[in-house]
Structures are given as C-alpha cells and as structure tokens.
Scaffold this motif. Structure first.
Motif: not given
Length: 258
Positions: A142-156
């Motif tokens: 399908a040339r698409r994301y079926t799921r896209y999640r990103m998490q940044t922790t312990d950061s400025w």
C-alpha cells in the motif's frame, strides 16, 4: 515568497569524502507547527528572517519537529564503522539575508546514542542525549504506514507522536501559493544554522534527493520543548500546518560544521 522549484542547482550533489557522513534514514517525518512569529524571532540570529505564511488572516512562522531513525550512520573514510540510532530535529524555516537562500534554523536535536557527545563537545552542536523509541509498521504494498508512533524520553525535549498516513502525496500546503514552493521550503533546506553551545553562530550543509512524501495527519502530538519555550500553550496540542512522511531516504552530511 518567490516561487521555488526543484531545479538542477538545488538537487546537485557535492561528492562526499573524508569525515563526511552518509546515512540511510527511516521513518522520516516532518511535523510542521504554526507559531506566532513574535515568539520565535528572539530565538533566531538577526542575520535571518523568518519564512512566514498567512493562515486565517494571520502571519505564522513554521517550526518542524523531524523524527527519524539513522539506519547506518557512517563516515565516508571509515565505512565499516556504522551506528544505528533515533534522532529528532527541531527546526525553523528562515531566509539568509546575506545570500537570499532559504535555510533551516536548528533549535536543537535529540539523539539516542552515546556518540552524541562527539558533536556536542567537539563542535559545540546543540545536540542532547535522549531515549527514542519508534513503533512503526510500513505496508510495502500500500506504500503507507499502518502504524507510526514515536516517543522521546529522558531528554531536554520529551515528545510523543502518533500519526496517520494517507499514503497519498500532498496536493497543497496551506499558506503557499503553489505546492512545489512549499515542498522546497519544508523538505529541502540544504543548509542549517544554529547557536553553538558557546553562543557563536554555527552552520553545516547536507544533501539528499528530492523527497517523495505522503501526506499524514496527527492523532497525538506532544512536544515538551515547545511548551517550555512558551511557543505553544502548555497542555494544548500545537496548531499543525502539515505532516509529511517518507519511509526511507539517503542523506549526506558534510563535516566538519563551520
């Protein structure tokens, strides 16, 4: 804003050598927020003018949160040494009044690798150690994301992102007279400028081919840095201009910065 195109000059690639870096980037997203220009101007060196768009009768500056995964970060001189890590850039779109070029002004970068200490201390780059986790699924058919999640922790700059991918190329970008001008501004700044950690002006240059992005939508967008800097209201998701997604692309970074 003058009309811009992806011409031969813009796409020309300077050969990489020495300690220049080549890397394959995955899960590349450009999440652009609409920000009051008066709040951003004090953060930008006087040499640069903010690139502005008009939305609902008001001028707004554009600030992008750009997460991605470096798959094989490697120096041209030492191609057998490779690193894999998550990274998130915070950049504002500006025009260099000395050259007339459109560029990116970097507020800073989160990097999930011990190697962040090298550019941070050697070149005084505003880069910061973080933990970055991607939870993504890309449908090749399908040339698409079926799921896209990103998490940044312990950061400025802690962040939490969940996106939808339409799988279709963008057809317009709000505030730009034509789509190609908007894509040049948002996806193709070749030069980056920033305040070094010692307060001096720094710059570096990159290259990548024209991106073939799909348009996305926001489910969740929480950026603690923007709240702490007073650029968005605490506890309220920022006003989103656009979301652009690219599954994978090749980047060249010319080093050292100046």
């Amino acid at each position: 804003m003058d009309k811009l195109t992806f011409n031969d000059e813009l796409l020309a690639r300077q050969p990489a050598r020495g300690i220049d870096v080549e890397t394959t980037l995955a899960h590349f997203a450009i999440i652009t927020c609409l920000i009051d220009p008066a709040l951003l101007r004090p953060l930008i060196h006087p040499r640069f003018q903010l690139d502005l768009v008009e939305v609902d009768g008001q001028e707004r500056a554009l600030l992008s949160v750009v997460p991605f995964m470096d798959q094989d970060f490697r120096f041209v001189r030492f191609p057998w040494l490779k690193w894999r890590f998550g990274q998130t850039n915070y950049r504002v779109y500006v025009t260099d009044t000395q050259t007339g070029e459109h560029a990116a002004w970097f507020i800073g970068t989160s990097l999930d690798s011990w190697t962040v200490s090298i550019p941070r201390h050697l070149w005084k780059l505003p880069w910061h150690r973080a933990r970055i986790h991607f939870d993504c699924n890309y449908d090749e058919t399908a040339r698409r994301y079926t799921r896209y999640r990103m998490q940044t922790t312990d950061s400025w700059a802690d962040a939490e992102i969940e996106l939808q991918d339409t799988g279709q190329p963008p057809t317009e970008l709000t505030g730009f007279d034509d789509l190609q001008t908007g894509l040049v501004i948002l996806t193709h700044p070749r030069k980056g400028f920033y305040y070094r950690r010692d307060g001096r002006l720094g710059t570096y240059q990159i290259w990548h081919d024209r991106l073939q992005t799909s348009a996305g939508k926001i489910d969740t967008a929480r950026f603690s840095l923007l709240e702490e800097m007073g650029l968005v209201t605490s506890g309220v998701e920022p006003a989103i201009h656009s979301v652009l997604l690219q599954h994978q692309t090749e980047f060249t970074i010319y080093l050292p910065p100046h």
